[in-house]
Motif scaffolding. Structure first.
Motif, PDB file in Angstrom:
ATOM      1  N   ALA A 137      52.359  -9.270  97.704  1.00 44.05           N
ATOM      2  CA  ALA A 137      51.662  -8.498  98.737  1.00 44.05           C
ATOM      3  C   ALA A 137      52.505  -7.302  99.171  1.00 44.05           C
ATOM      4  O   ALA A 137      52.012  -6.170  99.239  1.00 44.05           O
ATOM      5  CB  ALA A 137      51.334  -9.390  99.935  1.00 44.05           C
ATOM      6  N   HIS A 193      52.622  -4.662  96.442  1.00 41.92           N
ATOM      7  CA  HIS A 193      51.349  -3.945  96.345  1.00 41.92           C
ATOM      8  C   HIS A 193      51.237  -2.886  97.444  1.00 41.92           C
ATOM      9  O   HIS A 193      50.870  -1.736  97.174  1.00 41.92           O
ATOM     10  CB  HIS A 193      50.181  -4.939  96.443  1.00 41.92           C
ATOM     11  CG  HIS A 193      48.841  -4.287  96.480  1.00 41.92           C
ATOM     12  ND1 HIS A 193      48.277  -3.672  95.385  1.00 41.92           N
ATOM     13  CD2 HIS A 193      47.953  -4.140  97.489  1.00 41.92           C
ATOM     14  CE1 HIS A 193      47.100  -3.172  95.715  1.00 41.92           C
ATOM     15  NE2 HIS A 193      46.879  -3.446  96.989  1.00 41.92           N
ATOM     16  N   VAL A 194      51.568  -3.271  98.661  1.00 41.94           N
ATOM     17  CA  VAL A 194      51.476  -2.349  99.790  1.00 41.94           C
ATOM     18  C   VAL A 194      52.472  -1.194  99.619  1.00 41.94           C
ATOM     19  O   VAL A 194      52.125  -0.026  99.829  1.00 41.94           O
ATOM     20  CB  VAL A 194      51.685  -3.103 101.129  1.00 41.94           C
ATOM     21  CG1 VAL A 194      51.813  -2.136 102.294  1.00 41.94           C
ATOM     22  CG2 VAL A 194      50.529  -4.080 101.361  1.00 41.94           C
ATOM     23  N   VAL A 252      53.546  -6.966 106.579  1.00 39.42           N
ATOM     24  CA  VAL A 252      52.606  -7.410 105.552  1.00 39.42           C
ATOM     25  C   VAL A 252      52.489  -8.932 105.621  1.00 39.42           C
ATOM     26  O   VAL A 252      53.488  -9.643 105.622  1.00 39.42           O
ATOM     27  CB  VAL A 252      53.090  -7.007 104.140  1.00 39.42           C
ATOM     28  CG1 VAL A 252      52.106  -7.476 103.074  1.00 39.42           C
ATOM     29  CG2 VAL A 252      53.314  -5.503 104.054  1.00 39.42           C
ATOM     30  N   GLY A 258      50.656 -11.843 103.436  1.00 39.68           N
ATOM     31  CA  GLY A 258      49.935 -12.095 102.197  1.00 39.68           C
ATOM     32  C   GLY A 258      49.260 -13.450 102.215  1.00 39.68           C
ATOM     33  O   GLY A 258      49.718 -14.372 102.887  1.00 39.68           O
ATOM     34  N   VAL A 307      49.273  -5.290 108.032  1.00 42.75           N
ATOM     35  CA  VAL A 307      48.513  -5.314 106.780  1.00 42.75           C
ATOM     36  C   VAL A 307      48.283  -6.755 106.345  1.00 42.75           C
ATOM     37  O   VAL A 307      49.218  -7.541 106.265  1.00 42.75           O
ATOM     38  CB  VAL A 307      49.244  -4.536 105.660  1.00 42.75           C
ATOM     39  CG1 VAL A 307      48.451  -4.585 104.363  1.00 42.75           C
ATOM     40  CG2 VAL A 307      49.487  -3.097 106.079  1.00 42.75           C
ATOM     41  N   TRP A 308      47.039  -7.070 106.096  1.00 45.76           N
ATOM     42  CA  TRP A 308      46.608  -8.395 105.634  1.00 45.76           C
ATOM     43  C   TRP A 308      46.239  -8.203 104.175  1.00 45.76           C
ATOM     44  O   TRP A 308      45.330  -7.456 103.852  1.00 45.76           O
ATOM     45  CB  TRP A 308      45.429  -8.821 106.477  1.00 45.76           C
ATOM     46  CG  TRP A 308      44.843 -10.176 106.342  1.00 45.76           C
ATOM     47  CD1 TRP A 308      43.512 -10.457 106.406  1.00 45.76           C
ATOM     48  CD2 TRP A 308      45.485 -11.434 106.181  1.00 45.76           C
ATOM     49  NE1 TRP A 308      43.307 -11.795 106.294  1.00 45.76           N
ATOM     50  CE2 TRP A 308      44.504 -12.422 106.152  1.00 45.76           C
ATOM     51  CE3 TRP A 308      46.819 -11.810 106.048  1.00 45.76           C
ATOM     52  CZ2 TRP A 308      44.787 -13.773 105.995  1.00 45.76           C
ATOM     53  CZ3 TRP A 308      47.109 -13.149 105.892  1.00 45.76           C
ATOM     54  CH2 TRP A 308      46.114 -14.113 105.870  1.00 45.76           C
ATOM     55  N   CYS A 309      46.972  -8.865 103.277  1.00 44.01           N
ATOM     56  CA  CYS A 309      46.856  -8.604 101.847  1.00 44.01           C
ATOM     57  C   CYS A 309      46.425  -9.868 101.110  1.00 44.01           C
ATOM     58  O   CYS A 309      47.063 -10.913 101.215  1.00 44.01           O
ATOM     59  CB  CYS A 309      48.202  -8.110 101.332  1.00 44.01           C
ATOM     60  SG  CYS A 309      48.145  -7.394  99.702  1.00 44.01           S
ATOM     61  N   CYS A 321      44.034  -6.928  97.188  1.00 44.43           N
ATOM     62  CA  CYS A 321      43.391  -6.001  98.117  1.00 44.43           C
ATOM     63  C   CYS A 321      44.128  -6.076  99.442  1.00 44.43           C
ATOM     64  O   CYS A 321      44.652  -7.130  99.806  1.00 44.43           O
ATOM     65  CB  CYS A 321      41.933  -6.380  98.361  1.00 44.43           C
ATOM     66  SG  CYS A 321      40.883  -6.100  96.945  1.00 44.43           S
ATOM     67  N   ALA A 322      44.147  -4.972 100.168  1.00 47.37           N
ATOM     68  CA  ALA A 322      44.832  -4.963 101.462  1.00 47.37           C
ATOM     69  C   ALA A 322      43.953  -4.290 102.512  1.00 47.37           C
ATOM     70  O   ALA A 322      43.227  -3.338 102.219  1.00 47.37           O
ATOM     71  CB  ALA A 322      46.162  -4.221 101.346  1.00 47.37           C
ATOM     72  N   ARG A 365      40.147  -0.852 104.518  1.00 45.72           N
ATOM     73  CA  ARG A 365      40.923  -1.080 103.295  1.00 45.72           C
ATOM     74  C   ARG A 365      42.108  -0.119 103.254  1.00 45.72           C
ATOM     75  O   ARG A 365      41.982   1.046 103.614  1.00 45.72           O
ATOM     76  CB  ARG A 365      40.064  -0.831 102.057  1.00 45.72           C
ATOM     77  CG  ARG A 365      38.973  -1.834 101.797  1.00 45.72           C
ATOM     78  CD  ARG A 365      39.392  -3.059 101.023  1.00 45.72           C
ATOM     79  NE  ARG A 365      40.155  -2.839  99.841  1.00 45.72           N
ATOM     80  CZ  ARG A 365      39.639  -2.679  98.626  1.00 45.72           C
ATOM     81  NH1 ARG A 365      38.331  -2.701  98.451  1.00 45.72           N
ATOM     82  NH2 ARG A 365      40.429  -2.494  97.587  1.00 45.72           N
TER      83      ARG A 365
END
Length: 184
Positions: free
Chosen positions: A13, A16-17, A59, A61, A95-97, A105-106, A140
């Protein structure tokens, strides 16, 4: 690909972010000191270090996305963590991933805005119990989010001195009330 553990999900996560911010042309790094955040992001203006702005990113995840209703994602966070973020002198992006076999997806929400705006919590008041972030599914985190994120950070920077003064005033008032009640 099988998602093995919470630690693997958390690292995927974060990665990705960070990649999304790098694609925006921004610098995303782990904080040098423990601030309770996963990333510090620097937004630099073209060719000028004077216009650099910084914000923090927390973040979270998951491999099992929790959706409440058709348009909202929910994530509970300890009040101690949220209080720590709100006490920083930079804006914090929560951020919720989702990390699944189908992809990553985040979604995001600004912590300060959510707590003081959506939850209507006054400055200087202490959080009690966990904070449940309810993130609109339309929020998003994409490379195309750069302009909106940059606008928020710029606006936050212009009012942060005022907000810090308000917070300090509220804390002094709270301390004075406590002191007054101890005297009686």
């Amino acid at each position: 690909m099988t998602i093995a553990s919470k630690g693997v999900v958390a690292r995927l996560a974060e990665s990705h972010v960070a990649t999304i911010f790098h694609r925006m042309g921004w610098i995303a790094n782990k904080p040098a000191h423990d601030t309770g955040l996963d990333l510090h992001v620097e937004i630099s203006g073209p060719g000028s270090l004077q216009s650099t702005q910084i914000f923090g990113v927390q973040v979270k995840g998951t491999s099992q996305l929790k959706q409440t209703g058709t348009h909202v994602l929910s994530r509970s966070v300890k009040n101690r963590s949220v209080s720590k973020w709100l006490g920083l002198n930079i804006p914090v992006l929560f951020v919720w991933c989702s990390v699944t076999e189908d992809g990553v997806c985040a979604w995001f929400v600004w912590a300060d805005d959510y707590v003081h705006g959506t939850l209507s919590m006054p400055f200087g008041e202490e959080l009690t119990g966990p904070v449940v972030f309810r993130i609109p599914i339309g929020n998003r985190l994409l490379q195309e989010s750069a302009a909106d994120l940059h606008s928020y950070v710029a606006a936050w920077a212009s009012i942060s001195i005022t907000a810090a003064n308000i917070r300090a005033f509220c804390e002094r008032q709270r301390d004075q009330i406590r002191a007054d009640s101890d005297i009686r």
